[in-house]
Design an enzyme around this catalytic site. Structure first.
Site: not given
Length: 105
Positions: A101, A103-105
């Protein structure tokens, strides 16, 4: 492009192991992905999140964030972290066979 083999099927993945073609995913692959992600078995609450992730991806073209998951999946943020301790949105997306997704790091 890297590949991985789940349930006897070789699929294209990105450098982090996320599916690049979600249509290649099958439910039997999820059990192997869950074990590899450290989640273990997949009871009904896990499947509720996994199916929600796939539906959201199909509708919006990206998986939901943890905040959205907690508000709209029927599973609270606290429970999401119990189900997917290494990062709910990222781990659930990988098990659901969708790209990481935004925004996921």
């Amino acid at each position: 492009m890297p590949t991985a083999t789940y349930d006897g099927v070789t699929v294209p993945v990105d450098d982090e192991g996320f599916f690049t073609d979600p249509a290649r995913w099958t439910e039997p692959m999820a059990a192997q992905l869950a074990r590899a992600s450290g989640v273990g078995t997949l009871p009904d609450r896990h499947w509720q999140v996994i199916r929600f992730m796939r539906t959201a991806y199909g509708t919006k073209g990206t998986g939901p964030t943890v905040r959205v998951l907690g508000k709209t999946s029927g599973v609270s943020v606290k429970e999401l972290y119990q189900l997917f301790p290494k990062g709910p949105a990222k781990t659930a997306a990988k098990i659901a066979g969708i790209p990481k997704p935004r925004g996921c790091i």
